[in-house]
Design an enzyme around this catalytic site. Sequence first.
Site, PDB file in Angstrom:
ATOM      1  N   TYR A 121      24.884-137.647 101.832  1.00 44.36           N
ATOM      2  CA  TYR A 121      25.277-136.304 102.248  1.00 44.36           C
ATOM      3  C   TYR A 121      25.716-136.335 103.705  1.00 44.36           C
ATOM      4  O   TYR A 121      26.703-135.703 104.081  1.00 44.36           O
ATOM      5  CB  TYR A 121      24.119-135.323 102.056  1.00 44.36           C
ATOM      6  CG  TYR A 121      23.764-135.094 100.609  1.00 44.36           C
ATOM      7  CD1 TYR A 121      24.437-134.156  99.838  1.00 44.36           C
ATOM      8  CD2 TYR A 121      22.750-135.834  99.998  1.00 44.36           C
ATOM      9  CE1 TYR A 121      24.124-133.948  98.504  1.00 44.36           C
ATOM     10  CE2 TYR A 121      22.425-135.635  98.662  1.00 44.36           C
ATOM     11  CZ  TYR A 121      23.119-134.701  97.923  1.00 44.36           C
ATOM     12  OH  TYR A 121      22.800-134.504  96.602  1.00 44.36           O
ATOM     13  N   ASN A 136      29.886-127.343  92.518  1.00 46.98           N
ATOM     14  CA  ASN A 136      30.928-128.083  91.809  1.00 46.98           C
ATOM     15  C   ASN A 136      31.008-127.599  90.359  1.00 46.98           C
ATOM     16  O   ASN A 136      30.065-127.791  89.592  1.00 46.98           O
ATOM     17  CB  ASN A 136      30.599-129.581  91.860  1.00 46.98           C
ATOM     18  CG  ASN A 136      31.587-130.427  91.085  1.00 46.98           C
ATOM     19  OD1 ASN A 136      32.626-129.975  90.656  1.00 46.98           O
ATOM     20  ND2 ASN A 136      31.223-131.695  90.904  1.00 46.98           N
ATOM     21  N   CYS A 157      29.970-135.458  91.704  1.00 51.31           N
ATOM     22  CA  CYS A 157      28.963-135.111  92.705  1.00 51.31           C
ATOM     23  C   CYS A 157      27.738-136.018  92.596  1.00 51.31           C
ATOM     24  O   CYS A 157      26.984-136.140  93.571  1.00 51.31           O
ATOM     25  CB  CYS A 157      28.578-133.639  92.613  1.00 51.31           C
ATOM     26  SG  CYS A 157      28.227-133.039  90.963  1.00 51.31           S
ATOM     27  N   HIS A 158      27.564-136.702  91.475  1.00 54.80           N
ATOM     28  CA  HIS A 158      26.424-137.611  91.333  1.00 54.80           C
ATOM     29  C   HIS A 158      26.528-138.806  92.284  1.00 54.80           C
ATOM     30  O   HIS A 158      25.546-139.469  92.549  1.00 54.80           O
ATOM     31  CB  HIS A 158      26.294-138.097  89.882  1.00 54.80           C
ATOM     32  CG  HIS A 158      27.474-138.853  89.365  1.00 54.80           C
ATOM     33  ND1 HIS A 158      28.582-138.216  88.840  1.00 54.80           N
ATOM     34  CD2 HIS A 158      27.737-140.182  89.293  1.00 54.80           C
ATOM     35  CE1 HIS A 158      29.470-139.129  88.458  1.00 54.80           C
ATOM     36  NE2 HIS A 158      28.982-140.340  88.731  1.00 54.80           N
ATOM     37  N   GLU A 198      27.569-146.695  86.240  1.00 59.14           N
ATOM     38  CA  GLU A 198      28.672-147.126  87.101  1.00 59.14           C
ATOM     39  C   GLU A 198      28.343-148.383  87.904  1.00 59.14           C
ATOM     40  O   GLU A 198      29.195-148.917  88.599  1.00 59.14           O
ATOM     41  CB  GLU A 198      29.056-145.994  88.050  1.00 59.14           C
ATOM     42  CG  GLU A 198      29.619-144.785  87.327  1.00 59.14           C
ATOM     43  CD  GLU A 198      29.967-143.640  88.254  1.00 59.14           C
ATOM     44  OE1 GLU A 198      29.737-143.752  89.480  1.00 59.14           O
ATOM     45  OE2 GLU A 198      30.474-142.618  87.752  1.00 59.14           O
TER      46      GLU A 198
END
Length: 131
Positions: A68, A89, A97-98, A123
């Site tokens: 952040y 979002n 946003c993850h 990912e």
Amino acid sequence: MEIQLFDTTRDIDASRIDADPATVREQIREYESGERTEFDLEVDYLEGFTGRVMRAMVDIPAGETRTYGEVATALESASIAVGQACGRNPIPVIVPCHRIVGVDSLTGYAGGLDLKRRLLEHEGAAIPGEP
């Protein structure tokens, strides 16, 4: 519009995506199966600061994260403002946003921290605070 992802149901604002629901669902399925790492969908970003944060989110490649604070610094803002924008979002996963995390923990996610962890693991991203 509801989407299915990793045995969870998420709501996304399909009016912010210039594609039919079948295309959106197909790309989500391809993402979940590992065939896709990026979405090929035209997004109508929100106005103002939240839109700027959304654009920063899509610039984070799959398999990577930003804190952040890093996003806040890049946007000349505050970490809490970035977190609030992430919470607004309207198209999570598609606008990832993850991929925005705390310095030493995952920290908040509207879909729950278990889903955030699962998305990041899927990912291949490092999870803060975990070996």
